[in-house]
Design an enzyme around this catalytic site. Structure first.
Site, short mmCIF file in Angstrom:
data_model
loop_
_atom_site.label_atom_id
_atom_site.label_comp_id
_atom_site.label_asym_id
_atom_site.label_seq_id
_atom_site.Cartn_x
_atom_site.Cartn_y
_atom_site.Cartn_z
N VAL A 115 0.83 -1.20 0.00
CA VAL A 115 0.00 0.00 0.00
C VAL A 115 0.87 1.25 0.00
CG1 VAL A 115 -1.71 1.33 1.30
CG2 VAL A 115 -1.97 -1.14 1.07
N GLY A 157 1.45 -1.65 9.00
CA GLY A 157 0.57 -2.53 9.77
C GLY A 157 0.36 -3.87 9.08
N PRO A 165 -8.01 -1.23 10.41
CA PRO A 165 -9.21 -0.46 10.06
C PRO A 165 -8.95 1.03 10.30
CG PRO A 165 -9.49 -1.45 12.22
CD PRO A 165 -8.13 -1.88 11.74
N ASP A 210 -14.72 3.22 -1.09
CA ASP A 210 -16.01 2.51 -1.15
C ASP A 210 -16.98 3.27 -2.06
OD1 ASP A 210 -15.45 0.50 1.09
OD2 ASP A 210 -15.11 2.40 2.09
N ARG A 261 -19.96 3.76 -7.20
CA ARG A 261 -20.26 4.45 -8.46
C ARG A 261 -19.89 3.59 -9.66
NH1 ARG A 261 -17.81 10.39 -6.65
NH2 ARG A 261 -19.45 10.84 -5.11
N HIS A 264 -15.48 2.40 7.09
CA HIS A 264 -14.82 1.71 5.98
C HIS A 264 -14.73 0.25 6.41
CE1 HIS A 264 -12.24 0.66 2.70
NE2 HIS A 264 -11.22 0.36 3.49
#
Length: 322
Positions: free
Chosen positions: A11, A76, A126, A151, A156, A178
């Site tokens: 990430v 994490g 989270p 999200d 969309r 989330h």
């Protein structure tokens, strides 16, 4: 303008790439407990970065975060490693909370020492309760989570695909956590000013079946991605860079992002005005009674999660009942 990224995993690397491609920072410092990994990520990306607007990339320690405008935390345990990939488990990403909270207790205190004025953006899952923990550890309010922005984009896209339109022209929001308790605002979802139900009437599709299908795809999109690639990282990297852009350029952009909401006593996502100082205004949209109840359930879940990780001397967030 200097941006820091703490965590050089999948990430963090995706965030770095997206920041470079958007050209929104003059300098990006990547910090990781494995310094060799941070050096490798920077070394790999710096060559392609010559094709983007000028930016200095640096693999550094916490000291190099000094004077950063924004520090992005991606460090994490991820969902696959932490066992948060069971669609039938209502905890979802919250399974990672305790272990990642321990990691944050070390990271945030180090950031604040060297960059006390930086805005902190929590990306690690989270993100919402971790943002509340980070806010307490940092001792200031300049803490955000990526919240339900990704999200919302997923919502969309899945609406657009089923309705055969460009997702740019779909107006729809996901709010709340989330995570598995996120709330889809169907009552205000529109394409060209038309409600989704009206569009489905013309196609003969069942609204209930349509809703179930879309919500299933969006709510568990992360697990579908993990099953294919092992980690969900590219989309969140792009979203994080867009948030950074709105902050650094002081855009006053309106996006669904996680920020501390005194009405609920926690960090939770609602459409918000985002600029250089973080969120300046929270715009709570009109909701149907069903959506309002769902949002309160999401807030309750997050309140309980935060209460589990606050320090014994801390105060438990008050439950909103209005």
């Amino acid at each position: 303008m200097k941006v820091g990224i703490v965590g050089a995993g999948g990430v963090g690397s995706a965030c770095l790439l997206s920041l470079v491609m958007r050209g929104v920072a003059c300098q990006v410092v990547v910090q990781d407990k494995n310094h060799e990994r941070a050096k490798g990520v920077v070394a790999d990306l710096q060559y392609g970065a010559t094709l983007s607007p000028a930016v200095e990339l640096l693999a550094g320690d916490y000291a190099e975060l000094a004077d950063a405008v924004l520090v992005i935390i991606t460090a994490g345990i991820n969902e696959k490693t932490g066992g948060a990939t069971d669609r039938s488990d209502p905890a979802g990403r919250l399974k990672l909370l305790d272990i990642n909270a321990d990691i944050y207790r070390d990271i945030v205190s180090r950031i604040v020492v060297v960059a006390p004025r930086a805005l902190i953006l929590v990306v690690t899952d989270p993100p919402d309760p971790l943002a509340d923990l980070a806010r307490g550890l940092a001792g200031h309010e300049r803490v955000l989570s990526t919240g339900t922005f990704l999200d919302t984009l997923r919502f969309r896209l899945h609406l657009a695909r089923r309705l055969n339109v460009n997702p740019m022209y779909v107006e729809a929001q996901v709010v709340g956590e989330h995570g598995t308790s996120q709330v889809f605002l169907w009552s205000s979802a529109r394409v060209g000013g038309k409600r989704i139900a009206e569009l489905l009437d013309h196609s003969g599709q069942s609204l209930d079946a349509f809703r179930r299908s879309v919500e299933q795809d969006v709510r568990f999109a992360n697990i579908t991605i993990i099953e294919g690639t092992g980690a969900s990282q590219l989309g969140i990297g792009m979203v994080t860079a867009r948030i950074a852009e709105a902050i650094l350029r002081d855009e006053h952009a309106v996006i669904p992002i996680g920020s501390y909401n005194p009405r609920y006593g926690i960090t939770i996502s609602l459409p918000s005005v985002l600029g250089r100082q973080g969120v300046s205004q929270i715009l709570e949209p009109e909701m149907s009674e069903e959506e309002r109840q769902g949002f309160q359930r999401s807030a309750d879940i997050l309140q309980n999660a935060v209460a589990r990780i606050i320090e014994p001397s801390g105060q438990r967030p008050a439950r909103h009942t209005g």
